[in-house]
Design a protein around this motif. Structure first.
Motif, PDB file in Angstrom:
ATOM      1  N   ASN A 117       0.815  -1.201   0.000  1.00  0.00           N
ATOM      2  CA  ASN A 117       0.000   0.000   0.000  1.00  0.00           C
ATOM      3  C   ASN A 117       0.857   1.262   0.000  1.00  0.00           C
ATOM      4  N   LEU A 118       1.952   1.190   0.756  1.00  0.00           N
ATOM      5  CA  LEU A 118       2.837   2.344   0.871  1.00  0.00           C
ATOM      6  C   LEU A 118       3.432   2.709  -0.483  1.00  0.00           C
ATOM      7  N   PHE A 119       3.796   1.678  -1.258  1.00  0.00           N
ATOM      8  CA  PHE A 119       4.528   1.956  -2.484  1.00  0.00           C
ATOM      9  C   PHE A 119       3.650   1.931  -3.737  1.00  0.00           C
ATOM     10  N   ALA A 120       2.384   1.541  -3.570  1.00  0.00           N
ATOM     11  CA  ALA A 120       1.525   1.460  -4.754  1.00  0.00           C
ATOM     12  C   ALA A 120       1.277   2.853  -5.321  1.00  0.00           C
ATOM     13  N   GLU A 121       1.019   2.885  -6.616  1.00  0.00           N
ATOM     14  CA  GLU A 121       0.744   4.151  -7.276  1.00  0.00           C
ATOM     15  C   GLU A 121      -0.604   4.691  -6.819  1.00  0.00           C
ATOM     16  N   LYS A 122      -0.667   5.983  -6.602  1.00  0.00           N
ATOM     17  CA  LYS A 122      -1.912   6.589  -6.128  1.00  0.00           C
ATOM     18  C   LYS A 122      -2.670   7.240  -7.285  1.00  0.00           C
ATOM     19  N   LYS A 123      -3.976   7.027  -7.292  1.00  0.00           N
ATOM     20  CA  LYS A 123      -4.824   7.657  -8.307  1.00  0.00           C
ATOM     21  C   LYS A 123      -5.460   8.913  -7.724  1.00  0.00           C
ATOM     22  N   ASP A 124      -5.870   9.826  -8.594  1.00  0.00           N
ATOM     23  CA  ASP A 124      -6.528  11.029  -8.099  1.00  0.00           C
ATOM     24  C   ASP A 124      -8.039  10.948  -8.233  1.00  0.00           C
ATOM     25  N   PHE A 125      -8.478  10.114  -9.164  1.00  0.00           N
ATOM     26  CA  PHE A 125      -9.907  10.098  -9.478  1.00  0.00           C
ATOM     27  C   PHE A 125     -10.408   8.669  -9.476  1.00  0.00           C
ATOM     28  N   SER A 126     -11.552   8.456  -8.863  1.00  0.00           N
ATOM     29  CA  SER A 126     -12.142   7.127  -8.888  1.00  0.00           C
ATOM     30  C   SER A 126     -13.281   7.126  -9.895  1.00  0.00           C
ATOM     31  N   GLU A 127     -13.075   6.408 -10.993  1.00  0.00           N
ATOM     32  CA  GLU A 127     -14.107   6.330 -12.026  1.00  0.00           C
ATOM     33  C   GLU A 127     -15.374   5.712 -11.468  1.00  0.00           C
ATOM     34  N   ASN A 128     -15.185   4.628 -10.719  1.00  0.00           N
ATOM     35  CA  ASN A 128     -16.339   3.913 -10.197  1.00  0.00           C
ATOM     36  C   ASN A 128     -17.186   4.762  -9.281  1.00  0.00           C
ATOM     37  N   GLU A 129     -16.507   5.592  -8.498  1.00  0.00           N
ATOM     38  CA  GLU A 129     -17.260   6.400  -7.556  1.00  0.00           C
ATOM     39  C   GLU A 129     -17.623   7.741  -8.158  1.00  0.00           C
ATOM     40  N   ASN A 130     -17.077   8.011  -9.352  1.00  0.00           N
ATOM     41  CA  ASN A 130     -17.373   9.255 -10.037  1.00  0.00           C
ATOM     42  C   ASN A 130     -17.017  10.454  -9.170  1.00  0.00           C
TER      43      ASN A 130
END
Lengths: 465, 376
Positions: B30-43
């Motif tokens: 979790n610490l090293f995973a890439e972070k997204k800014d937008f959640s498509e699913n949650e819109n």
């Protein structure tokens, strides 16, 4: 930070475990103190000062009391009194001040205004816990703790800081100086922690949602059976929430080498309300027994005095649960039921078939949970009304829906309220199925994580903006 | 015996080990995973990392914001949510997160209960608005999919009796024209999206036909549907976590005779169509119809007859307006959730005898929206 959060499970806990086991034993209490203060300060950065103040004055008064307790009981008693008053003032100020002012305002005395300070998390638990130290010292039930770090570690210890069990100093004094962390204990801790996490995340939260929906039904949708189902779900929720939290606390304690006392002993299988209260939140009952009921004279001063003592204890127990009249009422209700049982009911209940006792106890307990669930008294009356017939039907489509949607949940909850898991799952201990244990832990971790992530899932549906 | 104890020891080590591996492993990943800014699913935009300042940590919401950030960016978030949804089904549940897991792969919004006070107050808002403007309101409350497609609900499901509710509302607004389509939507099989809470082009056609009959008193025109997308995954798809549900299609509504149309939004932006192709590239494609939510939209068309419509609505109306545009040369559309001025100012009194006022809401929104009070 609650245990059933991603932040706790996947950031705080691994960091704490790593640091704790990397340092030599003599620093471990210090580590516990620091990480516990961090844990507390995470949600309450300013109230950490209240907690440090509480540690310091209880420890200092403890020193004074132990200095005088052998040669000058009177002076020791004076210090003890001051210390208890300070503790109660702290609790009273943060927890009850606004309640009293609110009531004074309501009867027309308005020169004081509510302060609207937030309640420091766990203050009811840790003040009780800290207070047990000077009292035990005064009574020669324990020896003074020389190290303020050890004492601080005892008061703040993060596993039981927020929701108990309330650990008496004397029960843990030895372990502060000397305890063994080892694989066996860590294993027991893991199993216990996972039981607690699953209870909280899978059972309590889901039951809570059912109760919430039942509560939102309008009168035309309500029914008697749904109301009983709803309060049953509330009973499940509060039990699995609270006992789950205790399990997690006890489990974490074991990982760090501590043995805390049990807090619950299958309360819903009790055959009388007296029995129920010997099984529910036991650490609180012990506390009130040892530090209030027995000092008041307990049952040694005649029946009349005993009844008064019981009522005092239950008034305080109710009030301890929250600064609101419904909790006081809840306490009084239990006080009265317990007195009635003591005077008339216990003997016939023991003679009657077991199911009579079970049904009677659950009936009383469920009715009492209604008092507990709503701080607004008109809601209490509406809900009790629904349970006893003031609803639009005895059962309706909503009853069917709640049963249909939740039958597995309800069945698991009912089973988990009994010792079945302990008595029937013995096969996990024998060799053939032993491998199931690590697999069950893994499964529980995966399922609980899925439920915890889902709880934070919040689709922005624009029609609900 | 000795063997037994050593085996027991091994099991214990393994159990403790599994726990540590999972907790430490997930934390590290979790610490090293890439972070997204937008959640498509949650819109929605995911929560950013909270600001680190003494002020925010001591007196602000650093703790809760951090926890929100942590769970928003938790590794494999969508697959955990999917896992939870399938666990719910496997343990016999018939809904997840407020969405019925209905037959035929349909995901239907639950409408189990509502607040009677909100309904009563919305009714009186409408009455006041009508008294205030002296205009009769044409009220179209669209039943939810849980009503229109109740034959697909899982056994044991409950739903507000929407027909009864719509008729009760109509009865308490006797001076208004309440259009009841609660029977009509049940007569067709496919009036709602399978993965979204809105009605679809066929459902909206029924609404349009009812309006023709009850307001315009004329025959409805003919329309054809042209598929423009086959990968629409709607709001109920997102909310239910049932991410295995297949996508569905979006259709453009084509009248027999196309006519020019001009759409102007509150910020002055103009389009010459009621359909926005760009939204077909996104996960949520319902905004294809009239570009989603706007406080105010003005629609001018080449329709003859010179009639005007004022529409006060929620998003259910977006897919109905392409039909209405064939009947009115001017339509002013207000969404009270985003529009805060006085609507009646937009209905000049000299126009009132050739203006029709519509109230078009999905029934669940009408029962929960508190913005109708802005009307008067």
């Amino acid at each position: 930070m609650v245990f059933s959060s991603l932040t706790f499970l996947f950031a705080y806990l691994p960091a704490v475990l790593a640091v704790y086991f990397l340092v030599p034993f003599r620093f471990r209490n210090f580590v516990l103190l620091v990480v516990s203060l961090f844990f507390y300060g995470w949600g309450e950065p300013v109230y950490v000062l209240v907690m440090i103040f509480s540690i310091l004055f209880n420890w200092i008064f403890g020193r004074m009391i132990s200095q005088y307790r052998d040669r000058d009981r009177k002076t020791a008693g004076k210090y003890l009194t001051i210390c208890i008053v300070l503790n109660l003032l702290l609790l009273g100020f943060f927890k009850y001040y606004d309640f009293f002012i609110g009531n004074l305002n309501a009867i027309g005395i308005t020169f004081l205004k509510p302060l609207k300070l937030g309640l420091p998390i766990g203050i009811s638990f840790y003040t009780f816990q800290a207070m047990s130290y000077p009292i035990d010292l005064y009574r020669h039930d324990t020896d003074p703790q020389r190290s303020v770090i050890n004492f601080g570690a005892y008061v703040t210890m993060f596993p039981q800081l927020i929701a108990g069990p309330i650990v008496r100093y004397r029960d843990i004094a030895g372990m502060l100086e000397n305890r063994k962390e080892n694989v066996d204990k860590f294993y027991e801790g893991v199993v216990r922690f996972m039981c607690g996490l699953a209870k909280k995340v899978l059972l309590a939260n889901s039951c809570g949602q059912v109760f919430e929906t039942v509560n939102s039904l309008s009168f035309s949708q309500s029914s008697v059976l749904t109301a009983w189902l709803g309060i049953l779900c509330y009973a499940f929720q509060i039990y699995f929430d609270f006992s789950g939290y205790s399990d997690m606390a006890i489990g974490l304690g074991k990982m760090f080498g501590f043995d805390f006392l049990e807090n619950f002993n299958y309360p819903y299988i009790a055959r009388s309300v007296t029995d129920f209260w010997r099984r529910w939140h036991m650490s609180l009952s012990y506390w009130f027994r040892d530090y209030v009921y027995i000092p008041l004279g307990g049952n040694r001063l005649g029946l009349k005095r005993q009844i008064i003592n019981i009522m005092i204890v239950w008034l305080l127990t109710g009030f301890w649960h929250g600064a609101s009249w419904n909790f006081v009422l809840w306490g009084i209700f239990y006080g009265i039921v317990l007195i009635i049982e003591k005077l008339f009911l216990l003997k016939p209940l023991q003679k009657a078939p077991a199911f009579v006792g079970h049904i009677y106890t659950m009936f009383v307990v469920l009715v009492a949970w209604v008092l507990f669930a709503f701080t607004d008294f008109s809601q209490v009356l509406t809900y009790l009304g629904m349970m006893f017939g003031r609803a639009s039907a005895f059962a309706n489509a909503y009853t069917v829906y709640f049963l249909r949607d939740n039958f597995v949940l309800l069945a698991v909850c009912a089973a988990a309220c009994t010792p079945i898991a302990r008595t029937r799952m013995n096969f996990l201990k024998n060799n053939t199925f032993a491998m199931a244990r690590p697999l069950l832990v893994l499964l529980a971790l995966i399922v609980c994580t899925a439920f915890i992530v889902d709880a934070s899932y919040n689709p922005f549906l624009y029609f609900r903006f | 015996m000795k063997k037994n104890t050593s085996r027991e020891k091994m099991i214990r080590i393994m159990t403790a080990g599994v726990f540590c591996l999972f907790v430490f492993g997930m934390s590290a990943v979790n610490l090293f995973a890439e972070k997204k800014d937008f959640s498509e699913n949650e819109n929605r935009v995911l929560v950013p990392f909270p600001s680190v300042s003494a002020q925010n940590i001591l007196f602000g919401d650093f703790d809760t914001d951090f926890e929100k950030w942590f769970s928003d960016h938790f590794v494999g978030r969508d697959s955990w949510i999917r896992r939870k949804a399938s666990l719910r089904i496997d343990t016999g549940a018939i809904e997840n997160n407020g969405v019925w897991l209905a037959r035929d792969g349909r995901l239907i919004q639950q409408f189990v209960t509502y607040d009677e006070k909100t309904v009563t107050s919305n009714i009186s808002c409408l009455q006041e608005f009508s008294d205030d403007t002296g205009m009769k309101l044409n009220i179209l409350l669209v039943p939810s999919a849980a009503w229109g497609e109740q034959q697909y609900l899982p056994a044991g499901a409950v739903n507000v009796n929407e027909q009864e509710l719509i008729r009760e509302i109509a009865a308490s607004l006797p001076k208004q024209n309440c259009i009841d389509i609660s029977d009509a939507v049940r007569q067709i099989d496919d009036g709602y999206f399978r993965t979204d809470h809105h009605w679809n082009e066929k459902g909206a056609l029924i609404g349009y036909q009812a309006i023709c009959q009850s307001v315009l008193q004329k025959d409805a025109q003919q329309f054809t549907f042209e598929e423009v997308s086959d990968n629409f995954r709607g709001t109920m798809y997102s909310r239910s976590g049932a991410f295995w549900t297949p996508a569905e299609s979006i259709f453009r509504i084509r009248p027999a005779k196309e006519m020019p149309v001009q759409v102007v939004f509150e910020d002055g932006t103009t389009m010459n169509t009621m359909f926005v192709d760009e939204h077909l590239q996104e996960k949520d494609q319902y905004p294809y119809y009239l570009d989603g939510n706007h406080g105010y939209i003005s629609i001018r068309t080449g329709a003859s007859g010179g009639r005007r419509a004022v529409v006060i609505k929620d998003s259910y109306a977006h897919i109905l307006l392409p039909y209405l545009a064939q009947e009115y040369s001017q339509i002013d559309v207000f969404d009270l959730r985003y529009y805060t001025d006085k609507v009646s100012d937009h209905i000049p009194s000299e126009d009132r005898d050739h203006t029709d006022v519509y109230i078009i809401y999905g029934l669940p929104t009408f029962c929960s929206d508190s913005n109708l009070s802005i009307l008067w």
